[in-house]
Design a protein around this motif. Structure first.
Motif, PDB file in Angstrom:
ATOM      1  N   ILE A   1       0.859  -1.182   0.000  1.00  0.00           N
ATOM      2  CA  ILE A   1       0.000   0.000   0.000  1.00  0.00           C
ATOM      3  C   ILE A   1       0.897   1.234   0.000  1.00  0.00           C
ATOM      4  N   THR A   2       0.409   2.286  -0.635  1.00  0.00           N
ATOM      5  CA  THR A   2       1.181   3.523  -0.790  1.00  0.00           C
ATOM      6  C   THR A   2       0.284   4.720  -0.507  1.00  0.00           C
ATOM      7  N   ILE A   3       0.840   5.714   0.153  1.00  0.00           N
ATOM      8  CA  ILE A   3       0.145   6.983   0.374  1.00  0.00           C
ATOM      9  C   ILE A   3       1.078   8.099  -0.068  1.00  0.00           C
ATOM     10  N   GLY A   4       0.624   8.902  -1.022  1.00  0.00           N
ATOM     11  CA  GLY A   4       1.454   9.997  -1.535  1.00  0.00           C
ATOM     12  C   GLY A   4       2.400   9.537  -2.628  1.00  0.00           C
ATOM     13  N   GLY A   5       2.571  10.383  -3.659  1.00  0.00           N
ATOM     14  CA  GLY A   5       3.456  10.037  -4.767  1.00  0.00           C
ATOM     15  C   GLY A   5       4.008  11.270  -5.450  1.00  0.00           C
ATOM     16  N   GLY A   6       4.780  11.021  -6.468  1.00  0.00           N
ATOM     17  CA  GLY A   6       5.420  12.113  -7.198  1.00  0.00           C
ATOM     18  C   GLY A   6       6.836  12.317  -6.711  1.00  0.00           C
ATOM     19  N   GLU A   7       7.795  11.735  -7.428  1.00  0.00           N
ATOM     20  CA  GLU A   7       9.221  11.808  -7.069  1.00  0.00           C
ATOM     21  C   GLU A   7       9.485  11.199  -5.678  1.00  0.00           C
ATOM     22  N   GLY A   8       8.707  10.213  -5.351  1.00  0.00           N
ATOM     23  CA  GLY A   8       8.873   9.539  -4.058  1.00  0.00           C
ATOM     24  C   GLY A   8       7.522   9.157  -3.480  1.00  0.00           C
ATOM     25  N   GLN A   9       7.544   8.265  -2.533  1.00  0.00           N
ATOM     26  CA  GLN A   9       6.314   7.820  -1.880  1.00  0.00           C
ATOM     27  C   GLN A   9       6.388   8.202  -0.405  1.00  0.00           C
ATOM     28  N   ALA A  10       5.363   8.908   0.064  1.00  0.00           N
ATOM     29  CA  ALA A  10       5.383   9.384   1.451  1.00  0.00           C
ATOM     30  C   ALA A  10       5.381   8.211   2.427  1.00  0.00           C
ATOM     31  N   ILE A  11       4.506   7.227   2.181  1.00  0.00           N
ATOM     32  CA  ILE A  11       4.462   6.012   3.007  1.00  0.00           C
ATOM     33  C   ILE A  11       4.275   4.814   2.082  1.00  0.00           C
ATOM     34  N   TRP A  12       5.131   3.831   2.227  1.00  0.00           N
ATOM     35  CA  TRP A  12       5.009   2.571   1.486  1.00  0.00           C
ATOM     36  C   TRP A  12       5.198   1.431   2.469  1.00  0.00           C
ATOM     37  N   MET A  13       4.307   0.421   2.413  1.00  0.00           N
ATOM     38  CA  MET A  13       4.423  -0.746   3.288  1.00  0.00           C
ATOM     39  C   MET A  13       4.300  -2.013   2.465  1.00  0.00           C
ATOM     40  N   ASP A  14       5.040  -3.059   2.879  1.00  0.00           N
ATOM     41  CA  ASP A  14       5.030  -4.313   2.125  1.00  0.00           C
ATOM     42  C   ASP A  14       3.830  -5.179   2.507  1.00  0.00           C
ATOM     43  N   GLU A  15       3.678  -6.317   1.827  1.00  0.00           N
ATOM     44  CA  GLU A  15       2.502  -7.174   2.005  1.00  0.00           C
ATOM     45  C   GLU A  15       2.454  -7.830   3.378  1.00  0.00           C
ATOM     46  N   ASN A  16       3.584  -7.925   4.059  1.00  0.00           N
ATOM     47  CA  ASN A  16       3.622  -8.518   5.381  1.00  0.00           C
ATOM     48  C   ASN A  16       3.453  -7.483   6.497  1.00  0.00           C
ATOM     49  N   ILE A  17       3.265  -6.238   6.099  1.00  0.00           N
ATOM     50  CA  ILE A  17       3.139  -5.117   7.047  1.00  0.00           C
ATOM     51  C   ILE A  17       4.259  -5.185   8.085  1.00  0.00           C
ATOM     52  N   ARG A  18       5.447  -5.365   7.589  1.00  0.00           N
ATOM     53  CA  ARG A  18       6.605  -5.433   8.471  1.00  0.00           C
ATOM     54  C   ARG A  18       7.628  -4.355   8.144  1.00  0.00           C
ATOM     55  N   PHE A  19       7.883  -4.165   6.867  1.00  0.00           N
ATOM     56  CA  PHE A  19       8.881  -3.171   6.462  1.00  0.00           C
ATOM     57  C   PHE A  19       8.228  -2.098   5.598  1.00  0.00           C
ATOM     58  N   GLY A  20       8.828  -0.909   5.624  1.00  0.00           N
ATOM     59  CA  GLY A  20       8.320   0.175   4.816  1.00  0.00           C
ATOM     60  C   GLY A  20       9.391   1.208   4.542  1.00  0.00           C
TER      61      GLY A  20
END
Length: 612
Positions: free
Chosen positions: A561-580
């Motif tokens: 899942i991702t929140i925010g974009g454009g020359e980078g992602q403000a928050i990104w989390m992987d499918e295991n909700i462990r790393f971001g």
């Protein structure tokens, strides 16, 4: 069709294969005789209840080894189909291995060390010897439903000891009436220690629900069954409501689990458990619906179940009907799994909606201030409550101002002094594992004013529901808006207010393609520690020509899942909700929300709002 008849010696050998020593040996003859058909005209014949034999052939049943290999390969769907279709005899030795393996796959804690259970027994009772005196049962056990299922007195004492040790090891269990019956069933096929390990796996499961452990969960469950029944067994529920106009439908469904556990014959119950230990409580939901439909049909064709005979006590009539249910275990399961439109996602939505409603009512009635109903929402404060909140808001604003003066380096990103009169009240009873109460007050002051009027409810937390993006979607995707809070392993706290449903990741455009990004400009980012800051959408000021990169609010698929974009992602989390990871982005013009950019998640909490 006919099969080999079993003599008394054969029956004794068959019974001796059972792994448990806690079962009354006489019950085997009662359970097993209906499972076999005579081979010749000189023998007494008994109709098979589970399956029919071909002449001179054993039924083609899958082995434990085959199922074990499929589980190891991650082919859970194949295992599910095998468990549904294979009617092993009730005394088949396969369950001594199969059930522990099925229950063990749900274990979230580290594997128990050898001897752990007996150490716990010694710690609780001071000895591993089984006491001859009765053992006092934990408070979470329902004494009226300690179903022994033909266990010997020793077997019942062992069941008592298991639930005591489990209660000691799992103090969060406060109400679990079905735990004792399931313990008794397990002891038919395995040792005391193995039964305890199986229960620990079921109780500790994060991805699936097996055993309710609180009164709230118990109530949510039977109300969920009632809501599902109103849709999927509409004729039956309408019939019972019609013949008993003075009886609330709730009284019937409060005992739904006892239709199965206290009513059905043991051979039916064991086959249900084969599937239940793999798929979870949804199996019981399906069986309950079939029971309702079958009972409804019998009521219309059998005078024994006429309205005059059952209207005064439908609950007991249902259990009595189940004791002599007119279908075999195989037909019962086939009917249960043939119900359409009863997906896990659908059940979860009903469950979560019911849970939110009950939690919100509990919060509203437990506080010292009483709220009354409003035309627009049940959760709006009264005028007097608003005065109380405004007084508290003034105090909080002063505290916020003092904090702001000590954090001048935040500049325009520091929290504003907007009064949070309507936003403080609903969060008094929230207990977050991600942030402190004073941070919650600050966060509430940043929410849209209309949202602060509603009661927040925790939808998902990695602490309780496990680290799975699938579970995240099941519990969260239908809610709008949602509030995400992340606490990292370095104790940074940040997150986002997400204005749209996460389900919109599945919405397709006119060309049939899924949209990559969705959401609205009401979405914003925030940081609570080590810095407090709110990062709204860059277009909030009405600037023109910001470009496509300024409208990349939310994105999601099965892998991230991702929140925010454009020359980078403000928050990104992987499918295991462990790393971001977190970067600056054009949508919110934010800096990375934690210094290193990469983070490991300690806790993720997602809140929804009741009544929106």
């Amino acid at each position: 069709m006919v099969g080999k008849v079993l003599g008394i010696k054969d029956l004794e050998q068959f019974s001796s294969r059972r792994s448990s020593v806690y079962v009354d040996p006489e019950c085997d003859k009662f359970f097993e005789l209906p499972l076999f058909i005579a081979a010749s005209s000189n023998d007494i014949t008994t109709k098979c209840q589970c399956f029919q034999f071909s002449p001179g052939k054993e039924p083609a049943l899958r082995s434990y080894t085959e199922i074990q290999q499929l589980l190891q390969q991650g082919k859970k769907r194949d295992v599910k189909n095998i468990l549904r279709e294979n009617s092993w005899p009730i005394n088949s030795p396969i369950r001594a291995q199969l059930w522990p393996m099925l229950c063990g796959q749900h274990q979230t804690k580290q594997q128990m060390l050898d001897g752990f259970y007996w150490e716990m027994v010694h710690q609780v009772f001071g000895t591993t010897e089984l006491s001859e005196k009765p053992i006092m049962l934990p408070a979470f056990v329902d004494a009226t439903h300690c179903l022994p299922y033909h266990l010997t007195s020793t077997g019942r004492a062992v069941a008592d000891r298991i639930v005591n040790v489990l209660g000691y090891d799992c103090p969060d269990i406060t109400y679990s009436p079905v735990l004792y019956p399931i313990t008794s069933i397990l002891l038919h096929f395995m040792s005391e220690e193995e039964a305890y390990i199986c229960l620990a796996g079921l109780v500790g499961s994060k991805e699936k629900v097996f055993i309710n452990q609180t009164k709230l969960q118990h109530e949510v469950t039977w109300k969920t069954v009632m809501q599902i029944a109103k849709k999927h067994t509409k004729s039956a529920t309408s019939y019972f409501q019609r013949i008993c106009p003075g009886l609330k439908l709730e009284r019937i469904f409060m005992d739904w689990c006892w239709w199965i556990l206290a009513g059905l014959p043991f051979q039916h119950l064991v086959r249900i458990m084969d599937c239940y230990f793999h798929e979870g409580i949804k199996v019981l939901y399906r069986v309950a619906l079939v029971i309702l439909n079958l009972f409804h049909k019998e009521c219309q064709s059998n005078n024994e179940w006429s309205p005059d005979n059952i209207k005064n006590d439908i609950g007991n009539a249902l259990i009595k009907f189940c004791k002599k249910i007119p279908v075999s275990p195989a037909k019962l399961l086939h009917a249960a799994f043939s119900i359409r439109g009863l997906s896990t996602q659908y059940i979860s939505r009903i469950f979560i909606k019911t849970e939110m409603l009950l939690k919100s009512r509990s919060v509203l009635t437990s506080g010292s201030k009483q709220l009354i109903k409003s035309r627009s929402s049940d959760n709006l404060p009264t005028s007097q409550s608003q005065v109380n909140i405004q007084m508290m808001s003034h105090t909080l604003t002063i505290r916020e101002k003092l904090h702001s003066e000590s954090c001048r380096n935040l500049g325009e990103k520091s929290p504003g002094h907007r009064a949070i009169a309507m936003g403080v009240y609903p969060i008094h009873n929230l207990k977050s594992q991600a942030c402190k109460n004073e941070d919650l007050f600050t966060l509430w002051s940043w929410l849209p004013v209309r949202i602060t009027m509603y009661q927040p409810v925790l939808l998902y937390t990695t602490e309780e529901h496990g680290c799975s993006l699938t579970t995240f979607y099941v519990r969260v995707e239908q809610h709008e808006p949602t509030l995400l809070m992340i606490k990292t392993c370095n104790n940074e706290v940040f997150g986002a207010y997400c204005s749209s449903r996460w389900f919109e990741r599945n919405v397709k455009d006119d060309k049939g393609q899924r949209q990559a990004y969705f959401g609205t400009g009401e979405t914003f980012l925030f940081s609570l520690y080590p810095e407090r800051a709110k990062y709204p959408w860059v277009g909030i000021e009405g600037d023109k020509d910001l470009g496509h990169s300024s409208e990349l609010f939310m994105a999601a698929d099965s892998k991230m899942i991702t929140i925010g974009g454009g020359e980078g992602q403000a928050i990104w989390m992987d499918e295991n909700i462990r790393f971001g990871k977190t970067d600056s982005c054009k949508t919110f013009n934010n800096p990375p929300l934690c210094p290193s950019g990469d983070f490991e998640i300690r806790v993720l909490e997602v809140y929804g709002f009741v009544g929106i």
